[in-house]
Design a protein around this motif. Structure first.
Motif, PDB file in Angstrom:
ATOM      1  N   UNK A   1      36.388 -11.316  -2.174  1.00 40.33           N
ATOM      2  CA  UNK A   1      34.980 -11.003  -1.919  1.00 40.33           C
ATOM      3  C   UNK A   1      34.169 -10.803  -3.191  1.00 40.33           C
ATOM      4  N   UNK A   2      34.826 -10.724  -4.343  1.00 41.56           N
ATOM      5  CA  UNK A   2      34.136 -10.418  -5.599  1.00 41.56           C
ATOM      6  C   UNK A   2      33.540 -11.656  -6.254  1.00 41.56           C
ATOM      7  N   UNK A   3      32.323 -11.491  -6.767  1.00 38.50           N
ATOM      8  CA  UNK A   3      31.681 -12.587  -7.500  1.00 38.50           C
ATOM      9  C   UNK A   3      31.968 -12.503  -9.001  1.00 38.50           C
ATOM     10  N   UNK A   4      32.524 -11.360  -9.440  1.00 35.88           N
ATOM     11  CA  UNK A   4      32.859 -11.141 -10.851  1.00 35.88           C
ATOM     12  C   UNK A   4      33.967 -10.092 -10.904  1.00 35.88           C
ATOM     13  N   UNK A   5      34.684 -10.013 -12.019  1.00 36.79           N
ATOM     14  CA  UNK A   5      35.703  -8.970 -12.129  1.00 36.79           C
ATOM     15  C   UNK A   5      35.068  -7.583 -11.990  1.00 36.79           C
ATOM     16  N   UNK A   6      35.806  -6.628 -11.418  1.00 30.05           N
ATOM     17  CA  UNK A   6      35.264  -5.272 -11.306  1.00 30.05           C
ATOM     18  C   UNK A   6      35.116  -4.627 -12.678  1.00 30.05           C
ATOM     19  N   UNK A   7      34.180  -3.697 -12.768  1.00 30.67           N
ATOM     20  CA  UNK A   7      34.001  -2.926 -13.986  1.00 30.67           C
ATOM     21  C   UNK A   7      34.625  -1.547 -13.761  1.00 30.67           C
ATOM     22  N   UNK A   8      35.498  -1.130 -14.678  1.00 27.51           N
ATOM     23  CA  UNK A   8      36.217   0.138 -14.552  1.00 27.51           C
ATOM     24  C   UNK A   8      35.843   1.065 -15.694  1.00 27.51           C
ATOM     25  N   UNK A   9      35.532   2.311 -15.342  1.00 29.28           N
ATOM     26  CA  UNK A   9      35.292   3.362 -16.331  1.00 29.28           C
ATOM     27  C   UNK A   9      36.317   4.457 -16.095  1.00 29.28           C
ATOM     28  N   UNK A  10      37.098   4.779 -17.118  1.00 31.76           N
ATOM     29  CA  UNK A  10      38.085   5.853 -17.018  1.00 31.76           C
ATOM     30  C   UNK A  10      37.448   7.181 -17.417  1.00 31.76           C
ATOM     31  N   UNK A  11      37.802   8.238 -16.684  1.00 31.45           N
ATOM     32  CA  UNK A  11      37.198   9.553 -16.882  1.00 31.45           C
ATOM     33  C   UNK A  11      38.258  10.635 -17.010  1.00 31.45           C
ATOM     34  N   UNK A  12      37.887  11.720 -17.664  1.00 32.57           N
ATOM     35  CA  UNK A  12      38.665  12.952 -17.646  1.00 32.57           C
ATOM     36  C   UNK A  12      37.948  13.887 -16.688  1.00 32.57           C
ATOM     37  N   UNK A  13      38.613  14.268 -15.606  1.00 36.78           N
ATOM     38  CA  UNK A  13      38.000  15.118 -14.585  1.00 36.78           C
ATOM     39  C   UNK A  13      38.033  16.572 -15.060  1.00 36.78           C
TER      40      UNK A  13
END
Length: 107
Positions: free
Chosen positions: A83-95
């Motif tokens: 279903x994706x038109x582009x690769x997903x963008x991922x942001x890593x976080x410190x909770x």
């Protein structure tokens, strides 16, 4: 605890389908060890953009979820990717903490 923000863009007009598949993933993760939050949101201004907000006990828990075999009745990673038109963008976080985390949810 770790967090991830995933931003995914569906093919035009297919954002609702993407959100539905990701809600199926969320159902599968209910009760998965280490998964604290797996929230699916659709962008109001662009319904073809879907966000996933994740909170995990640790990176090992998040990795275990990614490598777990899909359930017969649930969506597979290929269902999302189709279903994706582009690769997903991922942001890593410190909770650091906040509302919605279990008691003692601070690192």
């Amino acid at each position: 605890m770790i967090g991830r923000l995933m931003t995914m863009t569906a093919h035009p007009g297919r954002g609702g389908e993407l959100a539905a598949v990701l809600l199926g993933v969320a159902d599968r993760l209910g009760g998965f060890p280490g998964c604290e939050i797996y929230l699916i949101s659709q962008d109001r201004a662009d319904p073809d953009t879907v966000h996933v907000t994740e909170v995990w006990q640790d990176d090992a828990s998040a990795q275990a979820a990614l490598t777990a075999p899909p359930l017969a009745e649930g969506p597979a990673p290929a269902d999302v990717l189709a279903l994706l038109s582009a690769p997903p963008h991922r942001t890593d976080l410190t909770v650091l903490g906040g509302v919605g985390l279990p008691a003692g949810g601070r690192p």
